[in-house]
Scaffold this motif. Structure first.
Motif, PDB file in Angstrom:
ATOM      1  N   SER A 103       1.901   0.531   8.141  1.00 17.58           N
ATOM      2  CA  SER A 103       2.503   1.816   7.789  1.00 17.58           C
ATOM      3  C   SER A 103       1.966   2.384   6.469  1.00 17.58           C
ATOM      4  O   SER A 103       2.215   3.528   6.137  1.00 17.58           O
ATOM      5  N   THR A 104       1.237   1.550   5.718  1.00 11.78           N
ATOM      6  CA  THR A 104       0.685   2.046   4.452  1.00 11.78           C
ATOM      7  C   THR A 104      -0.832   1.886   4.438  1.00 11.78           C
ATOM      8  O   THR A 104      -1.390   1.117   5.212  1.00 11.78           O
ATOM      9  N   PHE A 105      -1.472   2.619   3.570  1.00 15.02           N
ATOM     10  CA  PHE A 105      -2.915   2.437   3.390  1.00 15.02           C
ATOM     11  C   PHE A 105      -3.279   2.587   1.918  1.00 15.02           C
ATOM     12  O   PHE A 105      -2.459   3.013   1.096  1.00 15.02           O
ATOM     13  N   ASP A 124      -6.155  -5.194   5.310  1.00 14.68           N
ATOM     14  CA  ASP A 124      -7.172  -6.159   5.730  1.00 14.68           C
ATOM     15  C   ASP A 124      -8.594  -5.638   5.522  1.00 14.68           C
ATOM     16  O   ASP A 124      -9.560  -6.314   5.848  1.00 14.68           O
ATOM     17  N   GLY A 125      -8.726  -4.428   4.968  1.00 16.92           N
ATOM     18  CA  GLY A 125     -10.041  -3.880   4.667  1.00 16.92           C
ATOM     19  C   GLY A 125     -10.576  -2.934   5.729  1.00 16.92           C
ATOM     20  O   GLY A 125     -11.623  -2.307   5.529  1.00 16.92           O
ATOM     21  N   GLU A 126      -9.868  -2.801   6.843  1.00 11.46           N
ATOM     22  CA  GLU A 126     -10.339  -1.898   7.907  1.00 11.46           C
ATOM     23  C   GLU A 126     -10.340  -0.454   7.395  1.00 11.46           C
ATOM     24  O   GLU A 126      -9.328   0.041   6.910  1.00 11.46           O
ATOM     25  N   ALA A 412     -13.616  -0.726  -5.338  1.00 13.94           N
ATOM     26  CA  ALA A 412     -12.440   0.081  -5.692  1.00 13.94           C
ATOM     27  C   ALA A 412     -11.244  -0.309  -4.815  1.00 13.94           C
ATOM     28  O   ALA A 412     -10.113  -0.434  -5.299  1.00 13.94           O
ATOM     29  N   LEU A 413     -11.509  -0.528  -3.532  1.00 11.91           N
ATOM     30  CA  LEU A 413     -10.438  -0.935  -2.615  1.00 11.91           C
ATOM     31  C   LEU A 413      -9.941  -2.339  -2.949  1.00 11.91           C
ATOM     32  O   LEU A 413      -8.750  -2.627  -2.887  1.00 11.91           O
ATOM     33  N   GLU A 414     -10.883  -3.197  -3.321  1.00 10.38           N
ATOM     34  CA  GLU A 414     -10.522  -4.571  -3.677  1.00 10.38           C
ATOM     35  C   GLU A 414      -9.580  -4.585  -4.883  1.00 10.38           C
ATOM     36  O   GLU A 414      -8.604  -5.334  -4.918  1.00 10.38           O
ATOM     37  N   VAL A 415      -9.876  -3.749  -5.871  1.00 12.75           N
ATOM     38  CA  VAL A 415      -9.052  -3.644  -7.081  1.00 12.75           C
ATOM     39  C   VAL A 415      -7.604  -3.302  -6.717  1.00 12.75           C
ATOM     40  O   VAL A 415      -6.657  -3.944  -7.173  1.00 12.75           O
ATOM     41  N   VAL A 416      -7.451  -2.300  -5.873  1.00 13.26           N
ATOM     42  CA  VAL A 416      -6.109  -1.804  -5.583  1.00 13.26           C
ATOM     43  C   VAL A 416      -5.351  -2.751  -4.639  1.00 13.26           C
ATOM     44  O   VAL A 416      -4.146  -2.959  -4.799  1.00 13.26           O
ATOM     45  N   ILE A 417      -6.055  -3.368  -3.709  1.00 14.62           N
ATOM     46  CA  ILE A 417      -5.378  -4.272  -2.769  1.00 14.62           C
ATOM     47  C   ILE A 417      -4.962  -5.567  -3.484  1.00 14.62           C
ATOM     48  O   ILE A 417      -3.879  -6.098  -3.255  1.00 14.62           O
TER      49      ILE A 417
END
Ligand SMILES: [Zn+2]
Length: 432
Positions: A103-105, A124-126, A412-417
């Motif tokens: 439900s979130t991204f 999961d990185g998708e 950038a995605l890795e940082v936030v996740i």
């Protein structure tokens, strides 16, 4: 450094809850905290993954996994089920752990010197969507472009909410990870990136005016996190230990991973760590965008290859300089001048890496960024330069190539996740 307020904001809970969690966590051993983080990274990299497999990869007892997983299942961060592809097999299907989060991204933003990307991804990185544009020279215009992209991505997924935004920037940040202090190649100084990208989401949980948190990270540190994930996805062993990431493209940035975690330094100057690209390797050498002379990145970055190839006479003047990939293509076609250029770059890269190994005592180096496209020609002189150093002769060391592209947005995605998972672990502990 993340403040109490930041953690509360990201988790959508009160600061009192976070204080409670921190106090509670003090009673739990540090090793179990680290192991939980590592376990979640492993789940992300290999989900769905069985408890037995996790225990084996983390080299812990199965009861430890059970203990760690219990509050995370209860809080809804993890789920445990027989996945579709396993159900098809004959016999009793194995049960796998995976992260929930349909439900979130997450939004990742890579502000590059030449191009910028904005992407949306699941935990999961998708990837759900991506946009890119040439980076405008004005920081206000650039950030308004980013904002517009974020809004478009959000509008395209009306049934999902944005969890948080991670931004990778080409320069040092403040310790709170909200501002870009200086981007030499863009000429930007003290840009309030997080404030410019602050958006509200009425469907977001509870407190703090529904603000979506924004985390701003140095691109080399973000790339180091991306490389760690890439390695976890490819390896069966969770043990990553220490490594130094050298990211060479337009400039050179360095990220440190120590004991599996990125190191940001301590205190208020935390964001200034890893600026090896601007260490002087030639006294009175070429002038650098940072204001000094003879910086390492002026001799060993991908963009320095173009000036080296063209000859110094043409430096600064022309827009017709070759791209790095063009020089690599010429080298591959057998052109001596292109090959010599790349070998020279490899030598300079090795000189700097030798300095880093000597100074930090971390002997595992991963090189990423555009420079990797020329690895075939760079590798040998690079190794030779490190082998000439004292530490190169005394110690065992390794230099591997990483990703040429992808670490910007991926980082950038890795940082936030990562921040999200850390927050969720704290939240689960507070409930347990
Ligand atoms: Zn410099």
């Amino acid at each position: 450094m993340t403040t109490l307020y930041d953690v509360a904001r990201i988790a959508g809970v009160s600061t009192a809850t976070v204080s409670h969690v921190i106090n509670k966590r003090r009673s739990i051993s540090a090793s179990s905290d680290e192991t939980t983080r590592t376990m979640l990274r492993m789940v992300r990299a290999a989900q769905p993954i069985s408890r037995a497999d996790l225990a084996r990869r983390l080299e812990v007892h199965r009861s430890t996994i059970t203990e760690m997983v219990k509050p995370l299942l209860a809080s809804g961060l993890l789920r445990e089920a027989a996945p579709e592809q396993m159900r098809a097999r004959v016999g009793r299907p194995p049960i796998g752990l995976s992260l929930r989060g349909e439900s979130t991204f997450f939004i990742g933003v890579n502000i590059g010197v030449r191009r910028s990307q904005v992407g949306a991804a699941l935990v999961d990185g998708e990837m759900l969507g991506e946009e890119s544009f040439d980076t405008p020279s004005d920081s206000d215009i650039a950030l308004s472009h980013v904002r517009a992209s974020v809004e478009r991505l959000r509008a395209s997924m009306p049934d999902r909410t944005i969890s948080a935004i991670g931004v990778s920037v080409p320069g040092p940040t403040d310790a709170e990870r909200t501002r870009l202090l200086f981007a030499p190649h863009l000429g930007w100084r003290d840009v309030a990136v997080a404030a410019a990208l602050r958006i509200t989401d009425p469907s977001r949980a509870r407190t703090f005016r529904h603000e979506v948190p924004v985390i701003v990270e140095n691109d080399a540190t973000a790339a180091a996190m991306y490389e760690r994930r890439r390695r976890l996805c490819n390896n069966t062993n969770a043990e990553l230990g220490d490594f130094v990431l050298v990211r060479a493209g337009t400039g050179i940035g360095v990220g440190l991973v120590i004991g599996g975690d990125v190191y940001r330094g301590t205190g208020s100057e935390g964001g200034l760590l890893g600026e090896f690209g601007h260490m002087t390797i030639v006294a009175g050498g070429k002038s650098c965008a940072c204001g000094n002379r003879g910086c390492w990145e002026r001799y060993a970055s991908a963009s320095s290859a173009a000036t080296l190839y063209a000859g110094e006479r043409r430096h600064g003047g022309s827009g017709s300089r070759l791209r790095f990939v063009d020089i690599v293509a010429r080298a591959e076609a057998g052109e001596t001048r292109a090959q010599a250029t790349l070998e020279r770059i490899g030598d300079y890269l090795g000189i700097g890496i030798g300095n880093i190994i000597s100074g930090l005592g971390i002997a595992r180096i991963v090189v990423s960024g555009r420079i990797v496209f020329g690895w075939k020609f760079i590798k040998k002189p690079l190794h030779q330069a490190v082998a000439r150093t004292m530490v190169g002769r005394l110690a065992t060391w390794s230099i591997e190539s990483g990703e040429p592209t992808g670490a910007g947005l991926g980082g950038a995605l890795e940082v936030v996740i990562e921040q999200y998972l850390a927050t969720m672990v704290a939240q689960a502990r507070s409930i347990a």
